[in-house]
Write an enzyme that holds these catalytic residues in place. Structure first.
Site, PDB file in Angstrom:
ATOM      1  N   LYS A 118       0.867  -1.187   0.000  1.00  0.00           N
ATOM      2  CA  LYS A 118       0.000   0.000   0.000  1.00  0.00           C
ATOM      3  C   LYS A 118       0.894   1.223   0.000  1.00  0.00           C
ATOM      4  O   LYS A 118       2.026   1.174   0.487  1.00  0.00           O
ATOM      5  CB  LYS A 118      -0.897   0.024   1.243  1.00  0.00           C
TER       6      LYS A 118
HETATM    7  P1  NAD Z   1     -12.893   7.518  -2.761  1.00  0.00           P
HETATM    8  O1  NAD Z   1     -11.925   8.535  -2.341  1.00  0.00           O
HETATM    9  O2  NAD Z   1     -13.256   7.405  -4.206  1.00  0.00           O
HETATM   10  O3  NAD Z   1     -14.272   7.669  -1.932  1.00  0.00           O
HETATM   11  C1  NAD Z   1     -14.320   7.753  -0.540  1.00  0.00           C
HETATM   12  C2  NAD Z   1     -15.727   8.207  -0.180  1.00  0.00           C
HETATM   13  O4  NAD Z   1     -15.892   8.170   1.239  1.00  0.00           O
HETATM   14  C3  NAD Z   1     -16.046   9.637  -0.617  1.00  0.00           C
HETATM   15  O5  NAD Z   1     -17.369   9.671  -1.119  1.00  0.00           O
HETATM   16  C4  NAD Z   1     -15.977  10.427   0.692  1.00  0.00           C
HETATM   17  O6  NAD Z   1     -16.767  11.597   0.658  1.00  0.00           O
HETATM   18  C5  NAD Z   1     -16.535   9.393   1.639  1.00  0.00           C
HETATM   19  N1  NAD Z   1     -16.273   9.636   3.049  1.00  0.00           N
HETATM   20  C6  NAD Z   1     -15.122   9.997   3.659  1.00  0.00           C
HETATM   21  N2  NAD Z   1     -15.330  10.145   4.990  1.00  0.00           N
HETATM   22  C7  NAD Z   1     -16.641   9.849   5.207  1.00  0.00           C
HETATM   23  C8  NAD Z   1     -17.483   9.809   6.367  1.00  0.00           C
HETATM   24  N3  NAD Z   1     -17.000  10.086   7.578  1.00  0.00           N
HETATM   25  N4  NAD Z   1     -18.784   9.464   6.213  1.00  0.00           N
HETATM   26  C9  NAD Z   1     -19.278   9.176   4.989  1.00  0.00           C
HETATM   27  N5  NAD Z   1     -18.542   9.191   3.877  1.00  0.00           N
HETATM   28  C10 NAD Z   1     -17.244   9.537   3.980  1.00  0.00           C
HETATM   29  O7  NAD Z   1     -12.322   6.112  -2.220  1.00  0.00           O
HETATM   30  P2  NAD Z   1     -12.698   4.647  -2.730  1.00  0.00           P
HETATM   31  O8  NAD Z   1     -11.687   4.239  -3.719  1.00  0.00           O
HETATM   32  O9  NAD Z   1     -14.153   4.571  -3.034  1.00  0.00           O
HETATM   33  O10 NAD Z   1     -12.372   3.803  -1.404  1.00  0.00           O
HETATM   34  C11 NAD Z   1     -13.315   3.652  -0.349  1.00  0.00           C
HETATM   35  C12 NAD Z   1     -12.902   2.457   0.502  1.00  0.00           C
HETATM   36  O11 NAD Z   1     -12.848   1.281  -0.313  1.00  0.00           O
HETATM   37  C13 NAD Z   1     -11.518   2.557   1.144  1.00  0.00           C
HETATM   38  O12 NAD Z   1     -11.540   1.883   2.377  1.00  0.00           O
HETATM   39  C14 NAD Z   1     -10.619   1.814   0.179  1.00  0.00           C
HETATM   40  O13 NAD Z   1      -9.428   1.331   0.775  1.00  0.00           O
HETATM   41  C15 NAD Z   1     -11.557   0.679  -0.198  1.00  0.00           C
HETATM   42  N6  NAD Z   1     -11.227  -0.010  -1.444  1.00  0.00           N
HETATM   43  C16 NAD Z   1     -11.129   0.689  -2.617  1.00  0.00           C
HETATM   44  C17 NAD Z   1     -10.859   0.007  -3.801  1.00  0.00           C
HETATM   45  C18 NAD Z   1     -10.805   0.712  -5.127  1.00  0.00           C
HETATM   46  O14 NAD Z   1     -10.701   0.010  -6.151  1.00  0.00           O
HETATM   47  N7  NAD Z   1     -10.909   2.016  -5.196  1.00  0.00           N
HETATM   48  C19 NAD Z   1     -10.636  -1.382  -3.768  1.00  0.00           C
HETATM   49  C20 NAD Z   1     -10.747  -2.062  -2.549  1.00  0.00           C
HETATM   50  C21 NAD Z   1     -11.055  -1.359  -1.403  1.00  0.00           C
END
Ligand code: NAD
Length: 425
Positions: A118
């Site tokens: 990561k």
């Molecule tokens: P992103 O930055 O695209 O989206 C994050 C979202 O969370 C945003 O809408 C933000 O406004 C919201 N957020 C932040 N704090 C918040 C709160 N307190 N309450 C409500 N909403 C809140 O990120 P992402 O890529 O969608 O990742 C989200 C999660 O999924 C993370 O834990 C990441 O590690 C995990 N993840 C992502 C992927 C990927 O392919 N992008 C793959 C596996 C896991």
């Protein structure tokens, strides 16, 4: 033995440190179940390589800011390290280490030949102009250059990064190599060797495991989604497309609720136009905390770690939690949820669609080839449903939660790889 990590004073316990404690607790439980010896447990608890770098950023007004960046390769016993790159002001070395460790178990669980990594930069990308963001990204990549490469460590998007970020990573690496190296990152734009289906892959995977875990028609199943970013917005869309009723979603701007079901396509349009879900006309406002405690069939946390804790777990009314985010549930909350009969489909299974299609993208890049979206989706479905059946079968056989079973499988495969390879020298 319980796994020892350097201690910190309570005042220094950051959310990242809490995430790492959770990850170590889960490893400890799995290692106990597998009967691993102390030396191997310590190896699995310790990242293979950890790099902290300073990233100077020249701002538009001439000021110079210096931010911290990290890249952690937790384990590479089964193949090159693989894992996302996060831009978030709260990220620290502990959080990045926890996320890298979860990547190791996730890749092993779904049977793809990668270790876990990561990266992160402690910065809010929303506070930078596009040019500042590009300069910062390129400088960070330059600092971690010795670690990454298509055969060594392959970054991908995570919180605060996207396909544009991946294009800059690919370009910076390629300029240094002297030729184009598409396989150094995944989640790239299609024009640079991205894969069909990668954009929505994590969310598609969330939909696939949710429907498998429901074991009944999704028609009318109520869902709440926390986080409306890359994972949450499309998870809401795909679940809604499958017939579920998505009644509430939230993002950093607020939470919205409509008991009759939200129109997710319109809500995505509203969020794209206004910068968030707040103020969506066809819904009522809700507090962030209330969203997590709604009486729904399925809750999908898809934002950040540590949001379901011992404080709110007793009030969680969802029958099932499908973890789109990494590490949203603390070990204390896990125990409460298990006692209350809430089914938790754990992160390393539920959000593995992203790394599965990243792997498919990398395979296509290494062979200078491309598959159709149908082929990609078929492979994604096969790998996810295969892992889902293994996890549910082991959980039933040994009386484990789905998280414990997933960790026993993932940690077990990595431990086996170590044992087969032996120790050099
Ligand atoms: P992103 O930055 O695209 O989206 C994050 C979202 O969370 C945003 O809408 C933000 O406004 C919201 N957020 C932040 N704090 C918040 C709160 N307190 N309450 C409500 N909403 C809140 O990120 P992402 O890529 O969608 O990742 C989200 C999660 O999924 C993370 O834990 C990441 O590690 C995990 N993840 C992502 C992927 C990927 O392919 N992008 C793959 C596996 C896991």
């Amino acid at each position: 033995m319980s796994i020892m990590v350097p201690s910190t004073t309570p005042a220094l316990i950051t959310p990242g440190r809490q995430a790492l404690d959770s990850a170590l607790h889960q490893l400890d439980q799995a290692a106990g179940h597998l009967g691993l010896d102390d030396g191997l447990r310590t190896m699995l608890a310790t990242p293979r390589r950890s790099l902290t770098v300073s990233v100077p950023v020249r701002r538009e007004d001439g000021r110079l800011d210096v931010v911290q960046g990290f890249r952690v390769q937790h384990n590479v016993s089964r193949g090159p390290a693989k894992g996302g790159l996060r831009f978030h002001p709260g990220t620290d070395i502990h959080e990045v280490t926890a996320l890298a460790m979860w990547m190791t178990w996730k890749c092993a669980l779904v049977g793809i030949p990668y270790g876990g990594a990561k990266g992160g930069v402690a910065i809010d990308p929303a506070g930078l102009t596009t040019r500042e963001l590009e300069r910062m990204t390129r400088r960070y990549v330059n600092e971690i250059l010795p670690l990454i490469g298509p055969e060594k460590d392959i970054p991908a998007p995570d919180v605060g990064t996207d396909e544009q970020t991946m294009a800059w990573v690919m370009d910076t690496y390629s300029v240094n190599a002297g030729y184009s190296v598409p396989g150094v990152v995944t989640g790239k734009p299609m024009t640079l060797g991205g894969s069909l289906g990668r954009n929505g892959a994590t969310s598609r995977g969330v939909q696939i495991v949710t429907l498998a875990a429901l074991g009944r028609s999704p028609e009318g199943v109520t869902v709440a989604v926390q986080g409306f970013g890359k994972v949450g917005a499309l998870a809401a869309q795909y679940l809604s497309d499958a017939g579920c009723k998505v009644v509430a979603v939230s993002d950093v701007t607020g939470a919205v609720h409509h008991a009759g079901g939200l129109d997710i396509a319109r809500l995505r349009g509203h969020a794209a136009q206004t910068g968030g879900v707040r103020g969506f006309p066809q819904a009522d406002a809700l507090s962030h905390d209330d969203l997590l405690e709604l009486d729904v069939d399925v809750l999908v946390p898809a934002a950040l770690e540590g949001v379901i804790t011992e404080a709110n777990a007793p009030r969680i009314r969802a029958r099932m939690i499908v973890e789109g985010a990494n590490g949203p549930t603390t070990p204390e909350a896990d125990e409460i949820l298990a006692a209350n009969g809430t089914l938790v489909v754990p992160d390393i299974l539920a959000n593995s669609g992203g790394v599965i299609v990243s792997y498919l993208e990398w395979v296509q890049n290494m062979q200078a080839y491309s598959w159709s979206s149908g082929e990609v989706e078929l492979k994604l479905r096969d790998l996810m449903l295969g892992a889902f059946s293994e996890v549910t079968a082991l959980a039933a056989e040994r009386g484990l939660t789905l998280r414990q079973a997933a960790h026993v499988i993932g940690v077990g495969r990595v431990a086996e790889a170590h044992q087969m390879r032996g120790l050099y020298p």
